[in-house]
Design an enzyme around this catalytic site. Structure first.
Site, mmCIF file in Angstrom:
data_model
loop_
_atom_site.group_PDB
_atom_site.id
_atom_site.type_symbol
_atom_site.label_atom_id
_atom_site.label_comp_id
_atom_site.label_asym_id
_atom_site.label_seq_id
_atom_site.Cartn_x
_atom_site.Cartn_y
_atom_site.Cartn_z
ATOM 1 N N TYR A 262 37.116 5.229 2.401
ATOM 2 C CA TYR A 262 37.318 5.294 0.952
ATOM 3 C C TYR A 262 36.078 4.805 0.213
ATOM 4 O O TYR A 262 35.627 5.438 -0.755
ATOM 5 C CB TYR A 262 38.542 4.468 0.575
ATOM 6 C CG TYR A 262 39.016 4.683 -0.838
ATOM 7 C CD1 TYR A 262 39.586 5.899 -1.224
ATOM 8 C CD2 TYR A 262 38.910 3.676 -1.804
ATOM 9 C CE1 TYR A 262 40.034 6.102 -2.524
ATOM 10 C CE2 TYR A 262 39.349 3.869 -3.096
ATOM 11 C CZ TYR A 262 39.912 5.086 -3.446
ATOM 12 O OH TYR A 262 40.346 5.286 -4.739
ATOM 13 N N ASP B 7 43.655 23.699 -3.346
ATOM 14 C CA ASP B 7 43.119 22.814 -2.317
ATOM 15 C C ASP B 7 41.656 22.570 -2.659
ATOM 16 O O ASP B 7 40.824 23.468 -2.524
ATOM 17 C CB ASP B 7 43.249 23.471 -0.939
ATOM 18 C CG ASP B 7 42.661 22.639 0.187
ATOM 19 O OD1 ASP B 7 42.066 21.576 -0.088
ATOM 20 O OD2 ASP B 7 42.762 23.069 1.358
#
Length: 253
Positions: A153, A60
């Site tokens: 983004y 992760d």
């Protein structure tokens, strides 16, 4: 002789897409590679297809302890680290008013926090190897130009672009021989684009619209982006640092 013979690499987001393509090409050119991904089983499948030059781990990228673990694993397995490819990334399409704070934090967490943690913990391991090295951060053309429906983004990939320059200057000042550059692809044939198209009411029309935005008239290939990653990982780019390498079929032109 391969272009990265004798080098050790860690590639994140390597279960699919640009990460998997980059890991495969680095291994084909002589590197030993640790592939990591939140999808650890997926990374292991890609590594298994690559033979003995590759190993895999679940990872992760938003977890600092995970970063410490996988960097230590790479050093223990390969005797050092020379190349870090921060490829793990996620995308979500929404304008600023329709992006929830949870979505914002998720995008920024994976794309920007993950890259920050990789640079932070990768630098020391590469420096300790004593041979210089290369950190390659996957940004996007969305880190160079804005989109009305890409608020989070855009922010994350723009952040990766300038973080890269800061890391490059820091590494140069320390005299470590470590370089850091960002790669900025446009639309490429990856699972991320597949997911975007699958959520469209008319996937064929949406694909055509994407292709028409690119002067060369087609989507990019993951292997074309991987070729740039290989160049930046190799000694051929020994005088390249702090740069933004655009692979977009002419889109930003």
């Amino acid at each position: 002789m391969g272009r990265v013979d004798g080098k050790a690499a860690l590639v994140t987001g390597a279960a699919s897409g640009l990460g998997a393509a980059s890991a495969r090409l680095l291994a084909a050119e002589g590197a030993r590679v640790l592939l990591t991904d939140l999808d650890g089983d997926g990374a292991a499948r890609v590594a298994a297809d690559m033979g003995g030059a590759a190993i895999a781990a679940a990872h992760d990228v938003t977890n600092e302890d995970d970063w410490k673990r996988v960097v230590a694993q790479a050093v223990a397995a390969f005797g050092g680290l020379h190349i870090l490819v921060n490829s793990a990334g996620v995308a979500y399409s929404a304008d600023v008013e329709n992006t929830t704070f949870e979505q914002w934090r998720w995008i920024l967490g994976v794309n920007l926090d993950g890259t920050f943690l990789g640079c932070k913990h990768g630098l020391g391991a590469i420096r300790a190897t004593g041979q210089g090295g290369s950190i390659i951060n996957l940004s996007s053309v969305s880190g160079l130009v804005g989109g009305h429906n890409l608020a989070a983004y855009n922010a994350s990939k723009g952040g990766v672009r300038l973080l890269t320059k800061s890391v490059a200057l820091h590494a140069a000042r320390t005299g470590s021989g470590i370089r850091c550059n960002s790669v900025h692809p446009s639309f490429a044939e990856t699972p991320m684009i597949d997911a975007l198209l699958s959520h469209s009411p008319d996937p064929a029309r949406t694909r055509g619209k994407l292709e028409r935005q690119i002067p060369l008239g087609r989507l990019g290939q993951a292997e074309e982006v991987a070729a740039m990653v290989l160049y930046l990982a190799s000694d051929e780019s020994a005088f390249v640092t702090g740069a933004e390498m655009v692979i977009d079929g002419g889109l930003t032109a």
